[in-house]
Scaffold this motif. Structure first.
Motif, PDB file in Angstrom:
ATOM      1  N   UNK A   1      46.328  32.082  29.513  1.00  0.00           N
ATOM      2  CA  UNK A   1      45.235  32.918  29.238  1.00  0.00           C
ATOM      3  C   UNK A   1      44.439  33.210  30.448  1.00  0.00           C
ATOM      4  N   UNK A   2      43.797  34.533  30.770  1.00  0.00           N
ATOM      5  CA  UNK A   2      43.067  35.022  31.501  1.00  0.00           C
ATOM      6  C   UNK A   2      42.497  36.337  30.979  1.00  0.00           C
ATOM      7  N   UNK A   3      41.368  36.782  31.381  1.00  0.00           N
ATOM      8  CA  UNK A   3      40.626  38.006  31.190  1.00  0.00           C
ATOM      9  C   UNK A   3      40.896  39.105  32.156  1.00  0.00           C
ATOM     10  N   UNK A   4      41.456  38.705  33.358  1.00  0.00           N
ATOM     11  CA  UNK A   4      41.716  39.647  34.805  1.00  0.00           C
ATOM     12  C   UNK A   4      42.673  40.585  34.304  1.00  0.00           C
ATOM     13  N   UNK A   5      42.413  41.863  34.727  1.00  0.00           N
ATOM     14  CA  UNK A   5      43.507  43.063  34.341  1.00  0.00           C
ATOM     15  C   UNK A   5      43.512  43.875  35.951  1.00  0.00           C
ATOM     16  N   UNK A   6      44.823  44.238  36.043  1.00  0.00           N
ATOM     17  CA  UNK A   6      45.514  44.945  37.141  1.00  0.00           C
ATOM     18  C   UNK A   6      45.057  46.223  37.126  1.00  0.00           C
ATOM     19  N   UNK A   7      45.211  47.149  35.923  1.00  0.00           N
ATOM     20  CA  UNK A   7      45.445  48.489  35.926  1.00  0.00           C
ATOM     21  C   UNK A   7      43.827  49.020  35.783  1.00  0.00           C
ATOM     22  N   UNK A   8      43.333  49.681  36.915  1.00  0.00           N
ATOM     23  CA  UNK A   8      41.971  50.115  36.880  1.00  0.00           C
ATOM     24  C   UNK A   8      41.600  50.981  35.532  1.00  0.00           C
ATOM     25  N   UNK A   9      42.692  51.729  35.079  1.00  0.00           N
ATOM     26  CA  UNK A   9      42.515  52.517  34.042  1.00  0.00           C
ATOM     27  C   UNK A   9      42.295  51.688  32.714  1.00  0.00           C
ATOM     28  N   UNK A  10      42.654  50.575  32.627  1.00  0.00           N
ATOM     29  CA  UNK A  10      42.475  49.780  31.399  1.00  0.00           C
ATOM     30  C   UNK A  10      41.034  49.696  30.936  1.00  0.00           C
ATOM     31  N   UNK A  11      40.099  49.756  31.535  1.00  0.00           N
ATOM     32  CA  UNK A  11      38.580  49.954  31.335  1.00  0.00           C
ATOM     33  C   UNK A  11      37.943  50.796  31.909  1.00  0.00           C
ATOM     34  N   UNK A  12      38.197  51.631  32.877  1.00  0.00           N
ATOM     35  CA  UNK A  12      37.832  52.618  33.584  1.00  0.00           C
ATOM     36  C   UNK A  12      36.915  52.238  34.741  1.00  0.00           C
TER      37      UNK A  12
ATOM     38  N   UNK B   1      32.232  20.827  40.242  1.00  0.00           N
ATOM     39  CA  UNK B   1      31.414  21.754  39.403  1.00  0.00           C
ATOM     40  C   UNK B   1      31.249  23.279  39.865  1.00  0.00           C
ATOM     41  N   UNK B   2      30.959  23.414  41.133  1.00  0.00           N
ATOM     42  CA  UNK B   2      31.030  24.673  42.037  1.00  0.00           C
ATOM     43  C   UNK B   2      32.581  25.328  41.755  1.00  0.00           C
ATOM     44  N   UNK B   3      33.609  24.789  41.722  1.00  0.00           N
ATOM     45  CA  UNK B   3      34.935  25.220  41.589  1.00  0.00           C
ATOM     46  C   UNK B   3      34.855  25.900  40.088  1.00  0.00           C
ATOM     47  N   UNK B   4      34.512  25.137  39.180  1.00  0.00           N
ATOM     48  CA  UNK B   4      34.512  25.606  37.812  1.00  0.00           C
ATOM     49  C   UNK B   4      33.478  26.795  37.614  1.00  0.00           C
ATOM     50  N   UNK B   5      32.655  26.602  38.162  1.00  0.00           N
ATOM     51  CA  UNK B   5      31.448  27.803  38.107  1.00  0.00           C
ATOM     52  C   UNK B   5      32.262  29.232  38.820  1.00  0.00           C
ATOM     53  N   UNK B   6      32.768  28.877  39.816  1.00  0.00           N
ATOM     54  CA  UNK B   6      33.450  30.294  40.271  1.00  0.00           C
ATOM     55  C   UNK B   6      34.780  30.584  39.774  1.00  0.00           C
ATOM     56  N   UNK B   7      35.542  29.793  38.936  1.00  0.00           N
ATOM     57  CA  UNK B   7      36.793  30.126  38.129  1.00  0.00           C
ATOM     58  C   UNK B   7      36.338  30.889  36.850  1.00  0.00           C
ATOM     59  N   UNK B   8      35.191  30.276  36.070  1.00  0.00           N
ATOM     60  CA  UNK B   8      34.786  30.588  34.751  1.00  0.00           C
ATOM     61  C   UNK B   8      34.822  32.221  34.372  1.00  0.00           C
ATOM     62  N   UNK B   9      34.336  33.070  35.351  1.00  0.00           N
ATOM     63  CA  UNK B   9      34.419  34.356  34.947  1.00  0.00           C
ATOM     64  C   UNK B   9      35.609  34.856  34.552  1.00  0.00           C
ATOM     65  N   UNK B  10      36.843  34.455  35.266  1.00  0.00           N
ATOM     66  CA  UNK B  10      37.999  35.275  34.779  1.00  0.00           C
ATOM     67  C   UNK B  10      38.653  34.768  33.330  1.00  0.00           C
ATOM     68  N   UNK B  11      38.005  33.803  32.926  1.00  0.00           N
ATOM     69  CA  UNK B  11      38.348  33.304  31.534  1.00  0.00           C
ATOM     70  C   UNK B  11      37.491  33.737  30.289  1.00  0.00           C
TER      71      UNK B  11
END
Length: 344
Positions: free
Chosen positions: A171-182, A242-252
């Protein structure tokens, strides 16, 4: 006096042009190398890589010399079957690539910059160094390399695990297609994640400067009063993770275009490496502080907590002021009134 135009010889401007071109190329190579070094220091270069080429699964994400052959026996070992059954196919190879790649990138680039400035131009330090009269001791230089190396192993392991999980369909919230969300959403979400990252880093950093956490954890990083590129990843392992988790968090957490996420990572790691270099450099961007801002953080300890902007420090009053006194035992980021000011 009014300047008048004179006819130039055909080749008169050529040397200037080639000098400008050379300087542009040097600047480009320097920026790319510094960015790669910053990404390697944290191990997140691997997460970026798998998102650029790992859409088709773990076999495609791995370079050809690492990916096991479909006809090989490695695919049929009990260990490989166990990993694949838990959605972590090739986990050991991703971790190996994460750790090895970090060391292969980090030390050649960092070693070159260290030689170019700290060895080759040591006698001209007043021309390029933030603290020209002070250098790390040999003991602290060695300590930074050893501690940073240990953390790179941790970073490569964590990043390799996350990368493996993602390309195996995790699971992750990243998307590849620019037009998926505009385009509008992509632009706004990129700005948002940049500001969110800065706000989160500011407060996590400032909390680390609370007396108990500073003395037990963050002081590991502040033994390097004169920071260099090798001190960027030299910190307490718990803080590093902790810093690694902060940087990785947005994609989830929320939808974010892969280009936006990679872009924010690259920006953050480039300036994080640059700000720890100890080398004087002014930022061309109005929101990005100069290197001296973070160098002052190491010199004065509990002040200037932001990493990508100084606006949050300005908002909370934690920017270093020349009329205030700072030291390692003056906490909370506000310093205290200088004795000479009290006497007036």
């Amino acid at each position: 006096m009014i300047a008048t135009k004179t006819k130039k010889a055909p080749t008169e401007g050529a040397p200037v042009f080639f000098i400008m071109l050379r300087n542009m190329l040097i600047g480009l190579v320097s920026t790319v190398a510094t960015t790669l070094m910053g990404a390697a220091a944290k191990g997140d270069w691997l997460i970026m890589l798998v998102y650029l080429r790992g859409k088709d699964g773990p076999d495609k994400a791995l370079p050809s010399f690492l990916a096991p052959s479909g006809n090989g026996t490695a695919e049929h070992t009990v260990f490989d079957q166990f990993l694949e059954s838990h959605g972590m196919k090739h986990l050991h190879l991703f971790i190996l690539m994460g750790i090895a790649g970090s060391f292969i990138i980090y030390y050649p680039v960092g070693g070159f910059w260290h030689w170019y400035y700290y060895v080759r131009q040591r006698d001209q330090a007043e021309e390029w160094k933030c603290q020209p009269n002070k250098f790390l001791s040999k003991e602290n230089e060695a300590h930074a390399v050893m501690l940073g190396s240990f953390n790179m192993v941790l970073g490569g392991t964590l990043s390799g695990t996350i990368a493996c999980y993602i390309v195996n369909g995790g699971y992750s919230m990243l998307y590849f297609n620019l037009w998926d969300y505009g385009i509008v959403y992509t632009v706004l979400s990129t700005m948002f994640v940049f500001l969110l990252n800065e706000w989160t880093v500011y407060w996590s950093h400032r909390i680390m400067h609370m007396p108990v956490l500073y003395k037990k954890i963050h002081k590991w990083h502040h033994r390097y009063i004169q920071p260099t590129a090798f001190t960027a990843s030299a910190m307490h392992p718990c803080e590093f993770l902790l810093n690694q988790c902060i940087m990785a968090a947005p994609m989830f957490i929320f939808p974010l275009h892969v280009g936006s996420y990679v872009g924010v990572l690259l920006w953050t790691y480039y300036y994080g490496m640059r700000d720890h270099s100890g080398i004087i450099s002014e930022s061309p961007w109005p929101w990005q502080q100069d290197v001296m801002f973070h160098d002052d953080h190491h010199l004065y300890f509990h002040v200037n907590f932001g990493m990508n902007t100084k606006f949050i420090d300005m908002m909370y009053g934690t920017v270093r002021r020349k009329d205030r006194e700072y030291s390692e035992d003056i906490f909370y980021g506000f310093g205290r009134e200088k004795a000479e000011n009290k006497a007036q």
